[in-house]
Motif scaffolding. Structure first.
Motif, PDB file in Angstrom:
ATOM      1  N   SER A   1      -9.319  28.711   2.337  1.00 12.64           N
ATOM      2  CA  SER A   1      -8.151  28.786   1.831  1.00 12.64           C
ATOM      3  C   SER A   1      -8.351  28.196   0.824  1.00 12.64           C
ATOM      4  O   SER A   1      -7.521  27.941  -0.402  1.00 12.64           O
ATOM      5  CB  SER A   1      -7.476  27.427   2.683  1.00 12.64           C
ATOM      6  OG  SER A   1      -8.025  26.738   2.754  1.00 12.64           O
ATOM      7  N   GLY A   2      -9.340  28.208  -0.019  1.00 14.73           N
ATOM      8  CA  GLY A   2      -9.620  27.806  -1.433  1.00 14.73           C
ATOM      9  C   GLY A   2      -9.276  26.245  -1.693  1.00 14.73           C
ATOM     10  O   GLY A   2      -9.746  25.046  -0.892  1.00 14.73           O
ATOM     11  N   ILE A   3      -9.636  26.254  -2.991  1.00 15.81           N
ATOM     12  CA  ILE A   3      -8.799  25.479  -3.908  1.00 15.81           C
ATOM     13  C   ILE A   3      -7.742  24.336  -3.571  1.00 15.81           C
ATOM     14  O   ILE A   3      -6.934  25.715  -4.406  1.00 15.81           O
ATOM     15  CB  ILE A   3      -9.319  25.633  -5.295  1.00 15.81           C
ATOM     16  CG1 ILE A   3     -10.698  25.389  -5.220  1.00 15.81           C
ATOM     17  CG2 ILE A   3      -9.397  24.182  -6.232  1.00 15.81           C
ATOM     18  CD1 ILE A   3     -11.335  25.799  -6.831  1.00 15.81           C
ATOM     19  N   TYR A   4      -7.315  23.561  -3.922  1.00 17.23           N
ATOM     20  CA  TYR A   4      -6.104  22.489  -4.065  1.00 17.23           C
ATOM     21  C   TYR A   4      -6.147  21.930  -4.625  1.00 17.23           C
ATOM     22  O   TYR A   4      -7.260  20.970  -4.892  1.00 17.23           O
ATOM     23  CB  TYR A   4      -5.591  22.807  -2.274  1.00 17.23           C
ATOM     24  CG  TYR A   4      -4.320  21.081  -2.436  1.00 17.23           C
ATOM     25  CD1 TYR A   4      -3.030  22.045  -2.661  1.00 17.23           C
ATOM     26  CD2 TYR A   4      -5.232  20.041  -2.583  1.00 17.23           C
ATOM     27  CE1 TYR A   4      -2.397  21.209  -2.790  1.00 17.23           C
ATOM     28  CE2 TYR A   4      -3.023  19.201  -2.829  1.00 17.23           C
ATOM     29  CZ  TYR A   4      -2.351  19.705  -2.505  1.00 17.23           C
ATOM     30  OH  TYR A   4      -1.638  18.657  -2.611  1.00 17.23           O
ATOM     31  N   LYS A   5      -4.948  22.015  -5.564  1.00 19.79           N
ATOM     32  CA  LYS A   5      -5.273  20.672  -6.428  1.00 19.79           C
ATOM     33  C   LYS A   5      -4.011  19.599  -6.276  1.00 19.79           C
ATOM     34  O   LYS A   5      -2.520  20.946  -6.611  1.00 19.79           O
ATOM     35  CB  LYS A   5      -5.606  21.143  -7.824  1.00 19.79           C
ATOM     36  CG  LYS A   5      -5.704  19.873  -8.786  1.00 19.79           C
ATOM     37  CD  LYS A   5      -6.763  20.258  -9.892  1.00 19.79           C
ATOM     38  CE  LYS A   5      -6.802  18.970 -11.400  1.00 19.79           C
ATOM     39  NZ  LYS A   5      -7.379  19.322 -12.223  1.00 19.79           N
ATOM     40  N   LYS A   6      -3.258  18.763  -6.207  1.00 20.45           N
ATOM     41  CA  LYS A   6      -2.141  18.688  -6.397  1.00 20.45           C
ATOM     42  C   LYS A   6      -1.473  17.961  -7.559  1.00 20.45           C
ATOM     43  O   LYS A   6      -2.533  18.325  -8.552  1.00 20.45           O
ATOM     44  CB  LYS A   6      -2.275  16.836  -5.701  1.00 20.45           C
ATOM     45  CG  LYS A   6      -1.298  16.418  -5.937  1.00 20.45           C
ATOM     46  CD  LYS A   6      -1.290  14.612  -5.598  1.00 20.45           C
ATOM     47  CE  LYS A   6       0.673  14.190  -5.011  1.00 20.45           C
ATOM     48  NZ  LYS A   6       0.794  12.550  -6.048  1.00 20.45           N
ATOM     49  N   SER A   7      -0.589  19.027  -7.777  1.00 17.49           N
ATOM     50  CA  SER A   7       0.228  18.824  -9.068  1.00 17.49           C
ATOM     51  C   SER A   7       0.835  17.446  -9.482  1.00 17.49           C
ATOM     52  O   SER A   7       1.091  16.986  -8.880  1.00 17.49           O
ATOM     53  CB  SER A   7       1.471  19.829  -9.500  1.00 17.49           C
ATOM     54  OG  SER A   7       1.828  19.959  -7.812  1.00 17.49           O
ATOM     55  N   ALA A   8       0.845  17.557 -11.110  1.00 15.09           N
ATOM     56  CA  ALA A   8       1.229  16.342 -11.294  1.00 15.09           C
ATOM     57  C   ALA A   8       2.762  15.401 -11.052  1.00 15.09           C
ATOM     58  O   ALA A   8       3.263  16.287 -11.495  1.00 15.09           O
ATOM     59  CB  ALA A   8       0.629  16.203 -12.859  1.00 15.09           C
TER      60      ALA A   8
ATOM     61  N   ILE B   1       0.912  -1.298  -0.390  1.00 15.73           N
ATOM     62  CA  ILE B   1      -0.424   0.121   0.127  1.00 15.73           C
ATOM     63  C   ILE B   1       0.579   1.674  -0.303  1.00 15.73           C
ATOM     64  O   ILE B   1       1.693   1.958   0.655  1.00 15.73           O
ATOM     65  CB  ILE B   1      -1.092   0.153   1.082  1.00 15.73           C
ATOM     66  CG1 ILE B   1      -1.717  -1.392   1.402  1.00 15.73           C
ATOM     67  CG2 ILE B   1      -1.975   1.489   1.017  1.00 15.73           C
ATOM     68  CD1 ILE B   1      -2.888  -1.548   2.019  1.00 15.73           C
ATOM     69  N   ASN B   2       0.552   2.133  -0.778  1.00 18.04           N
ATOM     70  CA  ASN B   2       1.042   2.913  -1.319  1.00 18.04           C
ATOM     71  C   ASN B   2       1.007   4.440  -1.525  1.00 18.04           C
ATOM     72  O   ASN B   2      -0.176   4.468  -1.512  1.00 18.04           O
ATOM     73  CB  ASN B   2       2.251   3.217  -2.165  1.00 18.04           C
ATOM     74  CG  ASN B   2       3.846   2.160  -2.261  1.00 18.04           C
ATOM     75  OD1 ASN B   2       4.090   2.112  -0.771  1.00 18.04           O
ATOM     76  ND2 ASN B   2       3.446   0.817  -3.324  1.00 18.04           N
ATOM     77  N   ASN B   3       1.644   5.397  -1.278  1.00 16.08           N
ATOM     78  CA  ASN B   3       1.236   6.719  -1.541  1.00 16.08           C
ATOM     79  C   ASN B   3      -0.194   7.794  -1.347  1.00 16.08           C
ATOM     80  O   ASN B   3      -0.995   7.807  -1.703  1.00 16.08           O
ATOM     81  CB  ASN B   3       0.452   6.789  -3.533  1.00 16.08           C
ATOM     82  CG  ASN B   3       2.336   6.558  -3.814  1.00 16.08           C
ATOM     83  OD1 ASN B   3       4.049   7.292  -3.632  1.00 16.08           O
ATOM     84  ND2 ASN B   3       2.802   5.976  -4.984  1.00 16.08           N
ATOM     85  N   VAL B   4      -0.496   7.900  -0.166  1.00 15.66           N
ATOM     86  CA  VAL B   4      -1.905   8.261   0.350  1.00 15.66           C
ATOM     87  C   VAL B   4      -1.694   9.311   0.293  1.00 15.66           C
ATOM     88  O   VAL B   4      -0.542  10.082   1.252  1.00 15.66           O
ATOM     89  CB  VAL B   4      -2.117   7.962   1.696  1.00 15.66           C
ATOM     90  CG1 VAL B   4      -3.297   8.440   2.456  1.00 15.66           C
ATOM     91  CG2 VAL B   4      -2.614   6.105   1.874  1.00 15.66           C
ATOM     92  N   THR B   5      -2.690  10.278  -0.841  1.00 20.95           N
ATOM     93  CA  THR B   5      -2.092  11.130  -0.624  1.00 20.95           C
ATOM     94  C   THR B   5      -3.371  12.361  -0.868  1.00 20.95           C
ATOM     95  O   THR B   5      -4.114  11.705  -1.555  1.00 20.95           O
ATOM     96  CB  THR B   5      -1.252  11.850  -1.815  1.00 20.95           C
ATOM     97  OG1 THR B   5      -0.678  13.242  -2.296  1.00 20.95           O
ATOM     98  CG2 THR B   5      -2.200  10.943  -3.091  1.00 20.95           C
ATOM     99  N   LEU B   6      -3.280  14.317  -0.381  1.00 17.69           N
ATOM    100  CA  LEU B   6      -4.384  14.468  -0.964  1.00 17.69           C
ATOM    101  C   LEU B   6      -4.644  14.950  -1.987  1.00 17.69           C
ATOM    102  O   LEU B   6      -3.597  15.244  -2.252  1.00 17.69           O
ATOM    103  CB  LEU B   6      -4.818  15.909   0.142  1.00 17.69           C
ATOM    104  CG  LEU B   6      -5.460  16.720  -0.285  1.00 17.69           C
ATOM    105  CD1 LEU B   6      -7.436  16.108  -0.007  1.00 17.69           C
ATOM    106  CD2 LEU B   6      -5.407  17.882   0.627  1.00 17.69           C
ATOM    107  N   GLU B   7      -5.625  14.448  -2.692  1.00 19.28           N
ATOM    108  CA  GLU B   7      -5.512  15.124  -4.152  1.00 19.28           C
ATOM    109  C   GLU B   7      -6.265  16.119  -4.774  1.00 19.28           C
ATOM    110  O   GLU B   7      -5.504  16.901  -5.400  1.00 19.28           O
ATOM    111  CB  GLU B   7      -5.581  13.772  -5.300  1.00 19.28           C
ATOM    112  CG  GLU B   7      -5.261  13.006  -5.553  1.00 19.28           C
ATOM    113  CD  GLU B   7      -5.723  12.105  -6.197  1.00 19.28           C
ATOM    114  OE1 GLU B   7      -7.300  11.985  -6.834  1.00 19.28           O
ATOM    115  OE2 GLU B   7      -5.625  10.741  -7.094  1.00 19.28           O
ATOM    116  N   TYR B   8      -7.163  16.753  -3.923  1.00 18.53           N
ATOM    117  CA  TYR B   8      -8.205  17.878  -4.070  1.00 18.53           C
ATOM    118  C   TYR B   8      -9.461  18.066  -2.950  1.00 18.53           C
ATOM    119  O   TYR B   8      -9.144  17.288  -2.282  1.00 18.53           O
ATOM    120  CB  TYR B   8      -8.647  17.945  -5.431  1.00 18.53           C
ATOM    121  CG  TYR B   8     -10.313  18.410  -5.942  1.00 18.53           C
ATOM    122  CD1 TYR B   8      -9.382  19.293  -7.037  1.00 18.53           C
ATOM    123  CD2 TYR B   8     -11.449  18.831  -4.950  1.00 18.53           C
ATOM    124  CE1 TYR B   8     -10.348  20.381  -7.158  1.00 18.53           C
ATOM    125  CE2 TYR B   8     -12.229  20.004  -5.220  1.00 18.53           C
ATOM    126  CZ  TYR B   8     -11.427  20.776  -6.593  1.00 18.53           C
ATOM    127  OH  TYR B   8     -12.534  21.878  -7.098  1.00 18.53           O
TER     128      TYR B   8
END
Length: 158
Positions: free
Chosen positions: A151-158, A138-145
């Motif tokens: 704080s508005g919108i956050y979008k993980k950069s590719a 199991i890898n890479n647990v991450t917030l994508e959006y």
């Protein structure tokens, strides 16, 4: 860097959100489950001894997001309005991408709920398949959006 989970004396506190306005908030988090192609094939064809692996993992993730304040000490109890767990299966690479979406009209964000949901769904996949394959990762647990709040919108950069 100033962390808001500590008071002036350095003691851990739950952040006071009582004066914040409620807004619609959404968070999307993901995790990645790596396994042998044969294991993933068995999952996709419904041949696992323990049953519907992805169906059970979906329910586990949804249930987990509602239990986040019981697991993470300083997180707020939230009235979750929507929770969904989706899976992208790549048979060639043996990868299952778990994506958790959580939404609520609240005073604080859903990031932790979405990450807990993605994590528990992935752990449930492992649990249901460990009899067949112990080396699942199991890898890479991450917030994508995330969106909503000051704080508005956050979008993980590719």
């Amino acid at each position: 860097m100033n962390f808001n989970h500590f008071d002036d004396d350095g003691q851990a506190i739950m952040v006071d959100v009582s004066n914040k306005k409620k807004t619609m908030r959404t968070a999307i988090a993901s995790s990645v489950v790596l396994m042998k192609r044969e294991t993933l094939r068995a999952i996709m064809e419904g041949d696992m001894r323990k049953g519907d692996v992805l169906g059970v993992a979906r329910l586990a993730g949804i249930s987990a997001c509602k239990k986040t304040p019981d697991l993470i000490p300083l997180s707020h109890p939230l009235a979750i309005h929507h929770a969904a767990i989706d899976f992208e299966c790549d048979l060639e690479t043996g990868v299952v991408k778990v994506r958790a979406t959580v939404r609520a009209f609240e005073r604080t964000g859903m990031e932790m709920e979405a990450m807990v949901a993605a994590s528990l769904a992935a752990l449930t996949i492992y649990d249901m398949c460990k009899g067949v394959e112990k080396g699942i990762e199991i890898n890479n647990v991450t917030l994508e959006y995330k969106e909503g709040g000051k704080s508005g919108i956050y979008k993980k950069s590719a």
